[in-house]
Design a protein around this motif. Structure first.
Motif, PDB file in Angstrom:
ATOM      1  N   HIS A   1       0.853  -1.195   0.000  1.00 12.89           N
ATOM      2  CA  HIS A   1       0.000   0.000   0.000  1.00 12.89           C
ATOM      3  C   HIS A   1       0.886   1.241   0.000  1.00 12.89           C
ATOM      4  O   HIS A   1       1.834   1.337   0.784  1.00 12.89           O
ATOM      5  N   GLU A   2       0.574   2.207  -0.879  1.00 12.41           N
ATOM      6  CA  GLU A   2       1.412   3.401  -0.976  1.00 12.41           C
ATOM      7  C   GLU A   2       1.221   4.355   0.194  1.00 12.41           C
ATOM      8  O   GLU A   2       2.117   5.134   0.526  1.00 12.41           O
ATOM      9  N   HIS A   3       0.042   4.317   0.842  1.00 15.51           N
ATOM     10  CA  HIS A   3      -0.227   5.183   1.986  1.00 15.51           C
ATOM     11  C   HIS A   3      -0.837   4.358   3.122  1.00 15.51           C
ATOM     12  O   HIS A   3      -2.015   4.507   3.453  1.00 15.51           O
ATOM     13  N   PRO A   4      -0.062   3.492   3.740  1.00 16.21           N
ATOM     14  CA  PRO A   4      -0.614   2.626   4.786  1.00 16.21           C
ATOM     15  C   PRO A   4      -0.933   3.401   6.059  1.00 16.21           C
ATOM     16  O   PRO A   4      -0.325   4.440   6.344  1.00 16.21           O
ATOM     17  N   GLU A   5      -1.898   2.890   6.817  1.00 14.30           N
ATOM     18  CA  GLU A   5      -2.191   3.408   8.153  1.00 14.30           C
ATOM     19  C   GLU A   5      -1.429   2.521   9.135  1.00 14.30           C
ATOM     20  O   GLU A   5      -1.873   1.434   9.488  1.00 14.30           O
ATOM     21  N   LEU A   6      -0.272   3.003   9.555  1.00 10.90           N
ATOM     22  CA  LEU A   6       0.644   2.179  10.341  1.00 10.90           C
ATOM     23  C   LEU A   6       0.303   2.209  11.825  1.00 10.90           C
ATOM     24  O   LEU A   6      -0.046   3.256  12.378  1.00 10.90           O
ATOM     25  N   ALA A   7       0.444   1.055  12.457  1.00  6.91           N
ATOM     26  CA  ALA A   7       0.290   0.947  13.908  1.00  6.91           C
ATOM     27  C   ALA A   7       1.266  -0.103  14.410  1.00  6.91           C
ATOM     28  O   ALA A   7       1.771  -0.937  13.644  1.00  6.91           O
ATOM     29  N   SER A   8       1.557  -0.044  15.702  1.00  8.59           N
ATOM     30  CA  SER A   8       2.419  -1.047  16.325  1.00  8.59           C
ATOM     31  C   SER A   8       1.744  -1.558  17.586  1.00  8.59           C
ATOM     32  O   SER A   8       0.954  -0.846  18.216  1.00  8.59           O
ATOM     33  N   TYR A   9       2.070  -2.789  17.945  1.00  8.94           N
ATOM     34  CA  TYR A   9       1.474  -3.404  19.126  1.00  8.94           C
ATOM     35  C   TYR A   9       2.573  -4.063  19.948  1.00  8.94           C
ATOM     36  O   TYR A   9       3.317  -4.896  19.449  1.00  8.94           O
ATOM     37  N   ARG A  10       2.705  -3.628  21.191  1.00 12.77           N
ATOM     38  CA  ARG A  10       3.677  -4.144  22.165  1.00 12.77           C
ATOM     39  C   ARG A  10       5.128  -3.800  21.831  1.00 12.77           C
ATOM     40  O   ARG A  10       6.032  -4.164  22.577  1.00 12.77           O
ATOM     41  N   THR A  11       5.380  -3.120  20.759  1.00 12.09           N
ATOM     42  CA  THR A  11       6.743  -2.712  20.428  1.00 12.09           C
ATOM     43  C   THR A  11       6.687  -1.551  19.452  1.00 12.09           C
ATOM     44  O   THR A  11       5.807  -1.502  18.591  1.00 12.09           O
TER      45      THR A  11
ATOM     46  N   THR B   1      -1.507  -7.215  -9.519  1.00 10.55           N
ATOM     47  CA  THR B   1      -0.299  -8.017  -9.719  1.00 10.55           C
ATOM     48  C   THR B   1       0.933  -7.140  -9.888  1.00 10.55           C
ATOM     49  O   THR B   1       2.047  -7.546  -9.557  1.00 10.55           O
ATOM     50  N   GLU B   2       0.738  -5.918 -10.404  1.00  6.56           N
ATOM     51  CA  GLU B   2       1.867  -5.017 -10.626  1.00  6.56           C
ATOM     52  C   GLU B   2       1.722  -3.793  -9.732  1.00  6.56           C
ATOM     53  O   GLU B   2       0.699  -3.106  -9.756  1.00  6.56           O
ATOM     54  N   ALA B   3       2.739  -3.525  -8.939  1.00 10.45           N
ATOM     55  CA  ALA B   3       2.688  -2.410  -7.999  1.00 10.45           C
ATOM     56  C   ALA B   3       2.873  -1.090  -8.729  1.00 10.45           C
ATOM     57  O   ALA B   3       3.668  -0.994  -9.673  1.00 10.45           O
ATOM     58  N   PRO B   4       2.129  -0.036  -8.323  1.00 16.34           N
ATOM     59  CA  PRO B   4       2.319   1.291  -8.918  1.00 16.34           C
ATOM     60  C   PRO B   4       3.744   1.796  -8.694  1.00 16.34           C
ATOM     61  O   PRO B   4       4.462   1.345  -7.799  1.00 16.34           O
ATOM     62  N   ALA B   5       4.133   2.774  -9.514  1.00 18.79           N
ATOM     63  CA  ALA B   5       5.489   3.317  -9.434  1.00 18.79           C
ATOM     64  C   ALA B   5       5.767   3.925  -8.064  1.00 18.79           C
ATOM     65  O   ALA B   5       6.880   3.824  -7.539  1.00 18.79           O
ATOM     66  N   GLU B   6       4.743   4.562  -7.457  1.00 19.41           N
ATOM     67  CA  GLU B   6       4.935   5.181  -6.141  1.00 19.41           C
ATOM     68  C   GLU B   6       5.273   4.135  -5.093  1.00 19.41           C
ATOM     69  O   GLU B   6       6.127   4.351  -4.229  1.00 19.41           O
ATOM     70  N   VAL B   7       4.609   2.979  -5.182  1.00 18.73           N
ATOM     71  CA  VAL B   7       4.886   1.897  -4.239  1.00 18.73           C
ATOM     72  C   VAL B   7       6.307   1.382  -4.422  1.00 18.73           C
ATOM     73  O   VAL B   7       7.058   1.180  -3.455  1.00 18.73           O
ATOM     74  N   THR B   8       6.686   1.175  -5.672  1.00 17.39           N
ATOM     75  CA  THR B   8       8.039   0.690  -5.951  1.00 17.39           C
ATOM     76  C   THR B   8       9.091   1.661  -5.432  1.00 17.39           C
ATOM     77  O   THR B   8      10.108   1.257  -4.855  1.00 17.39           O
ATOM     78  N   ALA B   9       8.838   2.955  -5.607  1.00 17.47           N
ATOM     79  CA  ALA B   9       9.785   3.969  -5.136  1.00 17.47           C
ATOM     80  C   ALA B   9       9.907   3.935  -3.617  1.00 17.47           C
ATOM     81  O   ALA B   9      11.013   4.057  -3.066  1.00 17.47           O
ATOM     82  N   HIS B  10       8.760   3.770  -2.920  1.00 15.82           N
ATOM     83  CA  HIS B  10       8.786   3.683  -1.457  1.00 15.82           C
ATOM     84  C   HIS B  10       9.621   2.491  -1.003  1.00 15.82           C
ATOM     85  O   HIS B  10      10.449   2.598  -0.090  1.00 15.82           O
ATOM     86  N   VAL B  11       9.401   1.346  -1.643  1.00 10.27           N
ATOM     87  CA  VAL B  11      10.111   0.128  -1.242  1.00 10.27           C
ATOM     88  C   VAL B  11      11.608   0.278  -1.490  1.00 10.27           C
ATOM     89  O   VAL B  11      12.439  -0.079  -0.637  1.00 10.27           O
ATOM     90  N   GLU B  12      11.972   0.815  -2.643  1.00  4.73           N
ATOM     91  CA  GLU B  12      13.392   0.993  -2.955  1.00  4.73           C
ATOM     92  C   GLU B  12      14.047   1.961  -1.971  1.00  4.73           C
ATOM     93  O   GLU B  12      15.190   1.750  -1.548  1.00  4.73           O
ATOM     94  N   ARG B  13      13.328   3.020  -1.611  1.00  3.60           N
ATOM     95  CA  ARG B  13      13.872   3.985  -0.653  1.00  3.60           C
ATOM     96  C   ARG B  13      14.111   3.342   0.704  1.00  3.60           C
ATOM     97  O   ARG B  13      15.171   3.525   1.317  1.00  3.60           O
ATOM     98  N   ILE B  14      13.138   2.579   1.168  1.00  4.10           N
ATOM     99  CA  ILE B  14      13.264   1.952   2.490  1.00  4.10           C
ATOM    100  C   ILE B  14      14.367   0.902   2.487  1.00  4.10           C
ATOM    101  O   ILE B  14      15.157   0.808   3.436  1.00  4.10           O
ATOM    102  N   MET B  15      14.452   0.104   1.435  1.00  7.14           N
ATOM    103  CA  MET B  15      15.499  -0.913   1.371  1.00  7.14           C
ATOM    104  C   MET B  15      16.886  -0.274   1.284  1.00  7.14           C
ATOM    105  O   MET B  15      17.873  -0.861   1.720  1.00  7.14           O
ATOM    106  N   ALA B  16      16.949   0.940   0.726  1.00  8.90           N
ATOM    107  CA  ALA B  16      18.213   1.681   0.699  1.00  8.90           C
ATOM    108  C   ALA B  16      18.460   2.416   2.009  1.00  8.90           C
ATOM    109  O   ALA B  16      19.454   3.137   2.141  1.00  8.90           O
TER     110      ALA B  16
END
Length: 624
Positions: A502-512, A600-615
């Protein structure tokens, strides 16, 4: 050659010496502080909190209210955040720009230490002091970390440097007398207390209290009238001297001598406007949280398990000043012997000792204890190191000649321990990095080379070898060792697994919740944590987590092993585990939970987010 030509030649030589020494201190501190500064990711937990606080403030255009994860952050005042915001504005948001202000403050502190050493003990002693502080373990850590420690160290050191440079005469071997020169003129006092005002913006009241206490302790000792205790039995002499130093009349007279009204007026004129502004903007919430929870409570209670006995800070300074702390025993013996002889530099020694002693004494009384609390006294310790090293180079030590050899032996032992311990630790926590044990050779080679040169009576070369080796040891630990350890952090892969769906996830954490997730996600992470250790509280929190996952297709969750056990069998049917990774240096696992992307194919914005985070790169803006 005429007298005028001789004077001109001497002035030229002194100027060139001044420039050479300055260049040396700058070179050592810059290389140690800046090499691979932005290489490793921000280390949880303090670094990403500070970096993201500045990130959020800059994104809002708000220079008053500090927030982290879209919530008020009351831990520290604003000066560090301002420094990082300026760095972000000039260089963009990155690990390097987040850490750069600390590095700059540390480099400037090394220069101030050099200047004070020149004034107190002579030119070459100042050079050794500047090199020592610029290559001491925990000082370098403060200078390479996105924390407010280096900021406080610089401004408190600046206030003491102003005092030294405007009060102490040029170093001499002749005994100093008189009280008239022990406190600076009006303008200098204003500058000195003004620097303390900035220190208050770095870490609060201690920015004023501790530096004034250091100067006050020095004045209490140096303005004390001669005291004859020879008629007392030996065990009564020290208590009698202590009582004389802290006698109420003498104490109050010394406090008044320091012009406390001016101290308050000048320092508050610098710091008060922001404290008033943030108090108004937060309806007093910041002031309550900062002054009560993070100052008074830390002084009176051991918060977050950070406690220790009276040996905590002496041990901390031995670790923090490594490798230079290997001369700790001969340093104490030499300084003690010099004080008994009372030459022209005794007053300077008392000042440096008061600087170190006040920090250790006051923070030993405080209940919460952390090694970083006393790093502002490291420049004072470095002054003593520079003094003793200079005496050794000039073959002018009063103590036995074998002590430096013992110090070299201690450094060899440390190298052997590192060479054995690092591979063992790496085998368990950093598999594949056992080769880092080779770093243990650096202390051994430093000690061996220094010993060889000293045996050949090349003391200057030996000391230079030791200084260079110390810089290389510390730089290797942080520029190389930290980088290799960072390669084993895997939590960013958890974020990447979520952003891949998801390009704009609603993030949450539980216990950590690792603060770095907020920084690298570039958005708030809602935290769910049981309010109390009870089954009812845990059940209610787990129910809110399930509600979060059910309310939106873009809802995602990061949790640990305990959280997964709580949620087992209760997750919505279309919610699955997207990724599972080990939690760095802890016996736990992290889980990314949410819905998979239908396309099946992720939008360019999603791919850019993933590449940024992995970098391991933060986003350009923080999204609320």
């Amino acid at each position: 050659m005429s007298m005028d030509q001789n004077l001109t030649s001497k002035e030229s030589w002194l100027k060139s010496q001044w420039l050479r020494h300055l260049a040396t201190v700058l070179a050592v501190s810059c290389v140690v502080m800046l090499t691979n500064l932005g290489g490793p990711r921000l280390w949880d937990r303090d670094e990403p909190r500070n970096a993201n606080c500045a990130f959020e403030m800059l994104g809002r255009g708000d220079w008053i209210v500090p927030t982290f994860n879209a919530e008020l952050r009351t831990h520290k005042p604003v000066l560090q955040y301002w420094s990082i915001m300026i760095s972000y504005s000039l260089l963009g948001v990155s690990e390097f720009s987040a850490r750069l202000p600390s590095a700059v403050y540390a480099i400037l502190t090394a220069v101030l230490t050099w200047l004070m050493g020149r004034r107190l003990f002579g030119a070459t002693a100042g050079l050794w002091a500047g090199c020592a502080i610029g290559s001491s373990l925990l000082f370098v850590m403060a200078g390479r970390a996105c924390t407010p420690d280096a900021t406080l160290i610089f401004w408190s050191t600046l206030s003491l440097a102003i005092y030294v440079l405007r009060t102490f005469p040029v170093a001499t071997e002749q005994p100093a007398t008189g009280r008239h020169s022990l406190f600076p003129d009006l303008l200098t006092a204003v500058l000195m207390y003004g620097a303390m005002g900035f220190a208050m913006l770095a870490k609060g009241p201690i920015g004023l209290i501790i530096p004034t206490a250091c100067i006050g302790m020095f004045l209490l000792i140096e303005t004390l009238p001669p005291l004859d205790v020879s008629h007392l039995v030996w065990w009564k002499r020290f208590p009698a001297q202590v009582w004389a130093v802290f006698h109420p009349v003498h104490f109050l007279r010394t406090c008044w001598y320091m012009n406390p009204v001016m101290a308050l007026c000048v320092s508050l004129a610098i710091a008060m406007p922001w404290y008033v502004a943030v108090g108004i903007a937060t309806d007093g919430e910041f002031l309550t949280g900062f002054f009560y929870d993070h100052n008074l409570s830390r002084a009176t209670n051991a918060m977050e398990g950070h406690r220790g006995n009276v040996l905590f800070y002496p041990a901390a300074i031995l670790v923090g000043m490594f490798p230079w702390s290997v001369i700790a025993i001969p340093l104490v013996m030499e300084v003690s012997a010099r004080l008994r002889h009372r030459d022209g530099q005794s007053r300077s020694l008392v000042f440096a000792i008061a600087w170190v002693g006040v920090f250790i004494g006051l923070f030993t009384i405080a209940k919460t204890k952390l090694p970083s609390y006393i790093t502002p006294c490291y420049p004072g310790a470095a002054l003593l190191v520079g003094y003793v090293v200079d005496r050794w180079v000039r073959n002018d030590l009063l103590i036995a000649k074998f002590w430096p050899a013992i110090a070299a032996g201690v450094l060899v032992v440390v190298g052997i321990v590192l060479g054995a311990a690092v591979p063992a630790i790496a085998e368990e926590h950093l598999p594949g990095e056992e080769w880092l044990g080779i770093l243990g050779l650096l202390p051994i080679l430093t000690a061996a080379g220094g010993t060889v040169w000293a045996y050949q009576r090349q003391r200057l070369v030996a000391a230079t070898w030791f200084a260079g080796g110390s810089a290389l040891i510390v730089m290797s630990i942080f520029a190389l060792g930290a980088q290799r350890a960072d390669e084993h952090q895997r939590s960013h892969e958890i974020l990447a697994a979520i952003f891949a769906q998801h390009e704009h996830p609603e993030l949450a954490s539980y216990r950590t919740l690792e603060p770095s997730w907020v920084f690298y996600a570039g958005m708030p992470v809602r935290e769910y944590s049981p309010a109390a250790k009870s089954k009812k509280s845990e059940a209610e929190t787990a129910a809110r987590v399930i509600e979060h996952l059910e309310k939106s297709a873009g809802a995602y969750l990061i949790t640990n092993r305990a959280g997964m056990q709580d949620l087992q069998g209760r997750l919505p049917a279309d919610v699955v585990v997207l990724a599972e990774r080990p939690l760095f240096l802890k016996n736990d696992r992290l889980f990314a939970i949410g819905r998979r992307r239908q396309e099946t194919e992720a939008p360019a914005e999603v791919t850019a987010h993933v590449e940024r985070i992995m970098a391991k790169q933060p986003p350009e803006t923080f999204r609320y």
